[in-house]
Design an enzyme around this catalytic site. Structure first.
Site, mmCIF file in Angstrom:
data_model
loop_
_atom_site.group_PDB
_atom_site.id
_atom_site.type_symbol
_atom_site.label_atom_id
_atom_site.label_comp_id
_atom_site.label_asym_id
_atom_site.label_seq_id
_atom_site.Cartn_x
_atom_site.Cartn_y
_atom_site.Cartn_z
ATOM 1 N N GLY A 15 0.811 -1.202 0.000
ATOM 2 C CA GLY A 15 0.000 0.000 0.000
ATOM 3 C C GLY A 15 0.846 1.254 0.000
ATOM 4 N N GLY A 60 1.695 5.173 1.114
ATOM 5 C CA GLY A 60 1.726 5.737 2.449
ATOM 6 C C GLY A 60 2.972 5.379 3.220
ATOM 7 N N HIS A 61 3.810 4.483 2.637
ATOM 8 C CA HIS A 61 5.049 4.076 3.307
ATOM 9 C C HIS A 61 6.284 4.623 2.591
ATOM 10 C CE1 HIS A 61 2.497 1.484 5.601
ATOM 11 N NE2 HIS A 61 2.213 0.703 4.586
ATOM 12 N N LYS A 68 6.049 -8.193 2.228
ATOM 13 C CA LYS A 68 5.809 -7.968 3.646
ATOM 14 C C LYS A 68 4.651 -8.860 4.092
ATOM 15 C CE LYS A 68 4.948 -3.539 3.574
ATOM 16 N NZ LYS A 68 4.725 -3.498 2.109
ATOM 17 N N ASP A 103 -1.295 -8.704 0.902
ATOM 18 C CA ASP A 103 -0.081 -8.750 0.091
ATOM 19 C C ASP A 103 0.286 -10.194 -0.238
ATOM 20 O OD1 ASP A 103 -0.084 -6.046 0.487
ATOM 21 O OD2 ASP A 103 1.883 -5.931 1.418
ATOM 22 N N HIS A 156 0.681 0.531 9.776
ATOM 23 C CA HIS A 156 -0.631 1.033 9.368
ATOM 24 C C HIS A 156 -1.400 1.574 10.575
ATOM 25 C CE1 HIS A 156 0.387 -2.311 6.537
ATOM 26 N NE2 HIS A 156 0.165 -1.334 5.685
#
Length: 335
Positions: A53, A55-56, A104, A109, A214
């Site tokens: 996702g 945002g990282h 991860k 995922d 998250h």
């Protein structure tokens, strides 16, 4: 919530367009389906692909380039990319040597990368990163993959650049992952654009010890304390997990979660370094900064990787990506 956003639905693509233009010498971006690939794919090597996702950032797109990933698949914020993204990325960069997925350990995922691997026409293997020791080893879904993913991608990426076989890279990746442990602490939640507010709120006198990237709960909500006291808890937890011996060489990675200053991160590094120095452990390599973020979460994580001579050599090998670069311009990994 004040953010530089036009619309939640267009944020990721607009950001990726800017990323592609800023690093046009390194990457190309596909938007249908969405993935980032090396501009110049090296022939005759195993293709390394990761993703997760958004945002990282800079994980994973910022690690596409020479000496690391061949492609990365970004999902929406904190949302797994889809199998068709992974399949398209693999088909765009894979040659005859096959594909290694670095994943991860999150249910979405893992499932989607497995589906993509099943649809591939070339051989593939997967390295699963599970470095977050906030969860017990026997947890029903395993431990989460967090900042240690950067270490795996760099070391395995260097080996792939040398032309190592798919099975060799799988073995190496597993070895790096098994010798890596991380734990994070949050001082505040992060603001997810689609939510319009924080993922969680903490009282001024509390921290989330063992937070996930998250915003998932960690080991406990603990008392806020001095940096010395907080870091002591973090490094003692890692030390108990990895049990490095006196004389062992390690890589120490202090990672910001998005809203923590470098001044603070280097203080955390100083405290962690001093702890392992007193234990007789040699900090042979280091990495400090924002590499696996959680949007604008205030906090940090500490990662330790036990190194052998091969891993040190591969860490030092040249890399040229948007977020990590050394060697090609005669600089070193700790310069």
């Amino acid at each position: 919530m004040k953010k530089f956003i036009n619309h939640v639905d267009t944020l990721l693509d607009e950001s990726l367009r800017g990323f592609a233009k800023a690093h046009a010498d390194l990457v190309e971006v596909s938007f249908s389906p969405r993935f980032v690939r090396r501009k110049e794919v090296a022939p005759g090597k195993v293709a390394l692909i990761s993703g997760g996702g958004a945002g990282h950032e800079p994980l994973h797109t910022g690690f596409v380039g020479r000496g690391m990933l061949d492609a990365a698949c970004p999902g929406q914020v904190f949302t797994s990319p889809t199998p068709d993204q992974m399949l398209a990325a693999a088909e765009a960069v894979a040659g005859d040597q096959g594909v290694l997925f670095i994943v991860k350990n999150y249910a979405g995922d893992v499932m989607n990368f497995e589906m993509a691997a099943e649809m591939l026409d070339c051989p593939s293997r997967t390295v699963l990163v599970q470095d977050d020791i906030a969860l017990p080893k026997e947890h029903e879904i395993g431990r989460r993959g967090v900042a240690g993913t950067t270490i795996v991608e760099k070391i395995v990426g260097a080996a792939a650049e040398e032309g190592r076989s798919l099975d060799d890279l799988k073995t190496l990746g597993d070895r790096v992952a098994e010798n890596t442990a991380s734990i994070g602490v949050a001082l505040s939640g992060c603001h997810v654009p689609a939510l319009g507010g924080p993922t969680f709120e903490l009282p001024p006198d509390k921290i989330e010890f063992g937070v996930g990237i998250h915003g998932e709960h960690g080991r406990e909500i603990a008392e806020f304390a001095s940096a010395t006291e907080i870091v002591k808890r973090m490094v003692e937890a890692i030390n108990e997990e990895l049990q490095p011996k006196r004389g062992d060489k390690v890589l120490l990675h202090v990672n910001g979660l998005g809203a923590t200053t470098l001044m603070e991160l280097y203080l955390v590094y100083e405290l962690a370094h001093e702890f392992w120095h007193q234990e007789g452990v040699e900090i042979a390599r280091s990495l400090v900064g924002n590499y696996t973020t959680a949007l604008d979460m205030a906090g940090c994580s500490v990662t330790l990787t036990r190194l052998d001579d091969e891993m040190i050599r591969l860490w030092d090998a040249p890399v040229h990506t948007a977020a990590l670069r050394w060697g090609y311009d005669h600089t070193g990994p700790n310069s």
